[in-house]
Design a protein around this motif. Sequence first.
Motif, PDB file in Angstrom:
ATOM      1  N   GLU A 108      -2.778   2.037  -9.312  1.00  0.00           N
ATOM      2  CA  GLU A 108      -2.073   1.416  -8.371  1.00  0.00           C
ATOM      3  C   GLU A 108      -0.645   1.559  -8.572  1.00  0.00           C
ATOM      4  N   GLY A 109      -0.106   2.454  -9.432  1.00  0.00           N
ATOM      5  CA  GLY A 109       1.394   2.541  -9.301  1.00  0.00           C
ATOM      6  C   GLY A 109       2.124   2.017 -10.396  1.00  0.00           C
ATOM      7  N   VAL A 110       1.563   1.225 -11.505  1.00  0.00           N
ATOM      8  CA  VAL A 110       2.273   0.730 -12.496  1.00  0.00           C
ATOM      9  C   VAL A 110       2.953   1.639 -13.594  1.00  0.00           C
ATOM     10  N   ALA A 111       3.752   1.537 -14.163  1.00  0.00           N
ATOM     11  CA  ALA A 111       4.487   2.452 -15.165  1.00  0.00           C
ATOM     12  C   ALA A 111       3.642   2.387 -16.183  1.00  0.00           C
TER      13      ALA A 111
ATOM     14  N   ALA B  75      -4.430  -0.043 -13.287  1.00  0.00           N
ATOM     15  CA  ALA B  75      -3.037  -0.415 -13.085  1.00  0.00           C
ATOM     16  C   ALA B  75      -2.265   0.969 -12.806  1.00  0.00           C
ATOM     17  N   ILE B  76      -2.470   2.037 -13.489  1.00  0.00           N
ATOM     18  CA  ILE B  76      -1.846   3.096 -13.455  1.00  0.00           C
ATOM     19  C   ILE B  76      -2.150   3.655 -11.964  1.00  0.00           C
TER      20      ILE B  76
END
Lengths: 243, 243, 243, 243
Positions: free
Chosen positions: C173-176, C170-171
């Motif tokens: 692919e850009g998730v906070a 997730a990180i």
Amino acid sequence: MTKVMTEIPVLDNGYVQLKAKDVMGDDLSPVNDAKVSFDRESNEFGTKEERLLNFLGREGHTSPFRHSFMKFEVYAPLMVARQWWKYVIGSDHAEQPLRSHDPLDAWNESSRRYITEQPEFYIVGENEWRSQPANKKQGSGEILPVTQGKDLTRQLVDMYDTGYKRYTNAIEEGVAVEQARLFLPSYGLYVRWRWAGSLQGVCHFLNQRLKGDAQSEIRDYAEAVNKLSRQHFPNAIDALVRD
Amino acid sequence: MTKVMTEIPVLDNGYVQLKAKDVMGDDLSPVNDAKVSFDRESNEFGTKEERLLNFLGREGHTSPFRHSFMKFEVYAPLMVARQWWKYVIGSDHAEQPLRSHDPLDAWNESSRRYITEQPEFYIVGENEWRSQPANKKQGSGEILPVTQGKDLTRQLVDMYDTGYKRYTNAIEEGVAVEQARLFLPSYGLYVRWRWAGSLQGVCHFLNQRLKGDAQSEIRDYAEAVNKLSRQHFPNAIDALVRD
Amino acid sequence: MTKVMTEIPVLDNGYVQLKAKDVMGDDLSPVNDAKVSFDRESNEFGTKEERLLNFLGREGHTSPFRHSFMKFEVYAPLMVARQWWKYVIGSDHAEQPLRSHDPLDAWNESSRRYITEQPEFYIVGENEWRSQPANKKQGSGEILPVTQGKDLTRQLVDMYDTGYKRYTNAIEEGVAVEQARLFLPSYGLYVRWRWAGSLQGVCHFLNQRLKGDAQSEIRDYAEAVNKLSRQHFPNAIDALVRD
Amino acid sequence: MTKVMTEIPVLDNGYVQLKAKDVMGDDLSPVNDAKVSFDRESNEFGTKEERLLNFLGREGHTSPFRHSFMKFEVYAPLMVARQWWKYVIGSDHAEQPLRSHDPLDAWNESSRRYITEQPEFYIVGENEWRSQPANKKQGSGEILPVTQGKDLTRQLVDMYDTGYKRYTNAIEEGVAVEQARLFLPSYGLYVRWRWAGSLQGVCHFLNQRLKGDAQSEIRDYAEAVNKLSRQHFPNAIDALVRD
């Protein structure tokens, strides 16, 4: 229905005040604040609720008693106020009179006189002087003879009179109030403050200050706090205050 | 007359609740608690009272704001609860569910099931996933595309499902609840608690958690606290909470 | 002379640390802080001093125990940290990892990576799974059979692996980070913090967390705190901590 | 190397004392307590560390300043002690003399005399009487003429003498000490106590009591606290105390 008392006089000039609007919660509050863990709620106070409160008190689970609050106004001699201060954590004092240099001053009308209230002093009555206790665990012993008390009271009033005269004279001749007050026999000087505390905090105060070894004067105040509070939390206070 | 709101929903399953009986004081309370120093009292809130509150807030004289209280019930993901705890000083948490080994257990009926509430999880919606912020001072950045969000939400729900299944299986085969909960993806697990604080304490929370750099989820809760509180203390909160 | 221990390992990856420079006071400190009332001082700890400490502890005169301090560093699963937080009043937590949006961020180098530490998880060993207690007053019961434990440990490690993989994906692919962490089975996630408390505060923690009904994991930490602290305050802790 | 001061005299008979063993931490402590979030540590205090402290102070991230402690002994007139008490949260007072009925009494030798110390009073010098301030934001104004001061000092000493004589007479004729003390002009009575606080708590005290509107007497004590503390935390105090 019994009328709710909101003020009880203490000593010669003092009082403790607890208005209905300055109470948050009742006996059901600590019950339901404890039961939130189980997502349950009681709507009426019965035997089960009483048992729960007693269990919480006995086992020292005091957190549910920290979600109910009371705010008192107290008018008492400085001597009593000093013993009270240790219970002030989390609340605060705003005292009167003679606090002319508190930063709060700044907001006040420019025409404000420094002394907004006539100082009052606690005068021990002729039949209220106590002897030194035989047993040091007690605060003081028997009442002294009235003839002796008469003389002591006279001397005390004289100290107050002289001190107050020198205090006002000093102010009149230009001395800063914050220094002039050194003339006052201040242990007996009445001060007024508001004291807000959680139900647990109030019970902690009662546990320590209702005891036989507490100074008689603060015990009188504790009894007033006790009476006023028990109107709102009779069972909760029973559970936390051990006689 | 406007009806007083007592509950505001937050996120997918959460809420903040503030009942009228859980509020002690109004805008006049800090005014009069400050004025006790001068033995004066205001009976109506007007321009002078507003000026006094603003003065007190501006100069940092916060003690009069520590004599009014509110008690909230909050239902929020553990992730939010963790950030909230630092404001709990002087109050306390009684959380649910899964606290089966808290000493409180002891008072409960012997037939009580360990798990009194079905666990609920915070599910981030497909269009609610946020990107990393360009500016680190902010909590997070823009919303991510829904196609990506769809996949993330699906993965998250799957984690919750698997974790919850293993958790209940473990309990069924005899594992102590306090260990079984290790299977739960607990940052998203909803917990319920009561939070009591002074007016000043609530404002301190608002000052820190309404800000743009607060995590979006707790900011949503702070906004609910803000709305509910301002119904009772509009001017006092204006004086203490700087936008 | 015995060497002073400064760190004790707890569970699979955790520890409690207490360095000599992070201790203020010794057994004589509460003695002399109590005796200041009488303007007396002891220079050596003997029978009289021991009697005084025991008297103070027994009668609940705890204020002299609030003038000595210790600061610990703790590394423990979040599950344990949550139970510890209620003792944090007057001190504070500064936790790691994954707190990427704490305002503290702002001071850091612009090149700082969000995740400064590899997440570590608490893995319950094959022979460490506990059954539900027969008596609810205890946290948990007997150890479960190793064959069953083997399977539980395998499932738990799998949860950690899957959760951590989805979290890092997730990180990437850009998730906070603040949202991505929802994927982590966080009760078992190790966090690190410093805990400073007065001698009384530490004893309060010990009194509650050394007990048989405390969760086994936090009891292990309490035992480490106990051992480290008693090197510096053996008699004072004896006086305040009742077995 | 400069010798470390441990005591500074204040007013005519008072002092503030801070011994090396009563200090926990140095400038590096808040730095490293903040950095624990990132699992980093500084071993030397340089420009980067100074910048971090200033950042923390400016942004109000005060928690790292709550992990270092100091314990002072103070001997000051009751008038000063009363203003000091509001900073006592989390610590406690153990005062002397005349606290003969504190429960602490109980532990003492049966032969103990009630009054363990000769009362001392704060005598304002002939050239130390201050006028009322022109600007109410200040505590007091210019020094009054010596001829006037001479008379005021004489009157004050006379009050102390008379009060003290009546106090001892009352005790000799059997009055309980707790009542006899009403005769004392107690605002000027010296009391001794220990004050332990976190670095943040001490800075909070300094911020309020070094200011021009603080009463001159407590400002003198605050300056002593400032000098003693800055020997141990020069940069941290710079970061938190704004002139």
